[in-house]
Design an enzyme around this catalytic site. Structure first.
Site, PDB file in Angstrom:
ATOM      1  N   GLY A   1       0.825  -1.201   0.000  1.00  0.00           N
ATOM      2  CA  GLY A   1       0.000   0.000   0.000  1.00  0.00           C
ATOM      3  C   GLY A   1       0.855   1.245   0.000  1.00  0.00           C
ATOM      4  N   GLY A   2       1.924   1.237  -0.816  1.00  0.00           N
ATOM      5  CA  GLY A   2       2.943   2.274  -0.729  1.00  0.00           C
ATOM      6  C   GLY A   2       2.832   3.414  -1.714  1.00  0.00           C
ATOM      7  N   SER A   3       1.691   3.574  -2.367  1.00  0.00           N
ATOM      8  CA  SER A   3       1.614   4.597  -3.417  1.00  0.00           C
ATOM      9  C   SER A   3       1.047   5.924  -2.951  1.00  0.00           C
ATOM     10  CB  SER A   3       0.767   4.077  -4.588  1.00  0.00           C
ATOM     11  OG  SER A   3      -0.589   3.965  -4.209  1.00  0.00           O
TER      12      SER A   3
ATOM     13  N   ASN B   1       1.285  -1.960   5.407  1.00  0.00           N
ATOM     14  CA  ASN B   1       0.589  -0.690   5.602  1.00  0.00           C
ATOM     15  C   ASN B   1      -0.838  -0.660   5.054  1.00  0.00           C
ATOM     16  OD1 ASN B   1       0.345   2.418   5.706  1.00  0.00           O
ATOM     17  ND2 ASN B   1       0.160   1.943   3.526  1.00  0.00           N
TER      18      ASN B   1
ATOM     19  N   TYR C   1     -13.099  -2.476  11.443  1.00  0.00           N
ATOM     20  CA  TYR C   1     -11.778  -1.860  11.318  1.00  0.00           C
ATOM     21  C   TYR C   1     -11.051  -1.894  12.654  1.00  0.00           C
ATOM     22  CZ  TYR C   1      -8.303   1.838  10.450  1.00  0.00           C
ATOM     23  OH  TYR C   1      -7.143   2.570  10.330  1.00  0.00           O
TER      24      TYR C   1
ATOM     25  N   ALA D   1     -11.618  -3.809  15.348  1.00  0.00           N
ATOM     26  CA  ALA D   1     -11.353  -5.170  15.820  1.00  0.00           C
ATOM     27  C   ALA D   1     -10.167  -5.783  15.093  1.00  0.00           C
ATOM     28  CB  ALA D   1     -12.599  -6.036  15.632  1.00  0.00           C
TER      29      ALA D   1
ATOM     30  N   ILE E   1      -4.907  10.903  10.614  1.00  0.00           N
ATOM     31  CA  ILE E   1      -3.908  11.435   9.690  1.00  0.00           C
ATOM     32  C   ILE E   1      -4.600  12.011   8.468  1.00  0.00           C
ATOM     33  CG2 ILE E   1      -1.842  10.917   8.352  1.00  0.00           C
ATOM     34  CD1 ILE E   1      -1.502  10.535  11.383  1.00  0.00           C
TER      35      ILE E   1
END
Length: 250
Positions: A14-16, A91, A152, A154, A185
């Site tokens: 999930g690094g984009s 991530n 989310y 849990a 964030i």
């Protein structure tokens, strides 16, 4: 103090965009070679170009992290492209908010099982490198009740527990496992930017709950992950670090 990851090979799922992008860029700036994956081709390509400006090896691939076969294939390809794997950051989030079958499936498949599957694929590579580090990205939602986003919260709690079990199991392989639990964030295209536009009351209520008086930045999460992945954290494993501007204090 400068943190160096020179000579290290890092995989960031999930690094984009958002937190994942900030982590990948922080690793590249510290001298690491970096692989990222995501579903969106456009943001993947943009972040790949940014990473290449740091001069290290870069690998980017499309991957549906809810698909176990794709996760295993991606990690193997990343290891081959970089010349090994020393660091793994899990991530990605499906952000399953609704308390129904779809919400639970989304959170379990992406937030939890993608982390498990990526770890299983990466551990032999990290062990072959002589040891290294895994960092999971959880959330403060995993530390307290989350009535609006039960699946989310849990699943993020499960990821925190998995961190401790994994750390104990992998210590003999010299693989440290830690977790970062971000607070709220905000970044372009992210959840809190959307809430600011579509649900201003929730956005303002959340902002008031943060003693620091503002939402966090992806780069602030990246700094914590960079530390945990580095040799400066060589005696830290099995821990969850909260990065939230004091949000959990209220």
């Amino acid at each position: 103090m400068n943190i160096s990851l020179k000579g290290r090979n890092a995989v960031v799922t999930g690094g984009s965009r958002g937190i994942g992008r900030a982590i990948a860029l922080a690793f590249a700036a510290a001298g690491a070679s970096v692989s990222i994956c995501a579903r969106g081709a456009e943001t993947l390509k943009e972040t790949e170009a940014e990473l290449k400006r740091h001069g290290g090896k870069v690998h980017a691939a499309a991957c549906d992290l809810a698909d176990g076969a794709q996760v295993a294939r991606y990690v193997a390809e990343a290891g081959a492209a970089l010349g090994g794997v020393d660091l793994l950051v899990n991530n990605a989030s499906g952000f399953g908010a609704s308390d129904d079958e779809a919400g639970w499936a989304k959170s379990i498949d992406v937030d939890l099982m993608a982390s498990v599957r990526a770890s299983h694929a990466a551990i032999p590579l990290i062990e072959r490198a002589g040891g290294g580090s895994i960092v999971h990205i959880s959330s403060i939602a995993g530390l307290h009740s989350s009535a609006r986003i039960a699946p989310y919260g849990a699943v993020k709690a499960a990821l925190i527990q998995y961190t401790t079990s994994q750390a104990a199991a992998l210590a003999e392989k010299k693989i440290r496992v830690n977790c970062v639990a971000p607070g709220s964030i905000e970044f372009p295209g992210g959840l809190w930017e959307q809430r600011k536009r579509d649900n201003r009351r929730l956005y303002d209520d959340t902002l008031r709950s943060i003693p620091w008086g503002r939402m966090g930045l992806p780069e602030e999460i990246a700094s914590a992950v960079l530390f945990l992945a580095s040799d400066l954290a060589s005696w830290i494993t099995g821990q969850t670090i909260v990065v939230d501007g004091g949000q959990t204090l209220s």
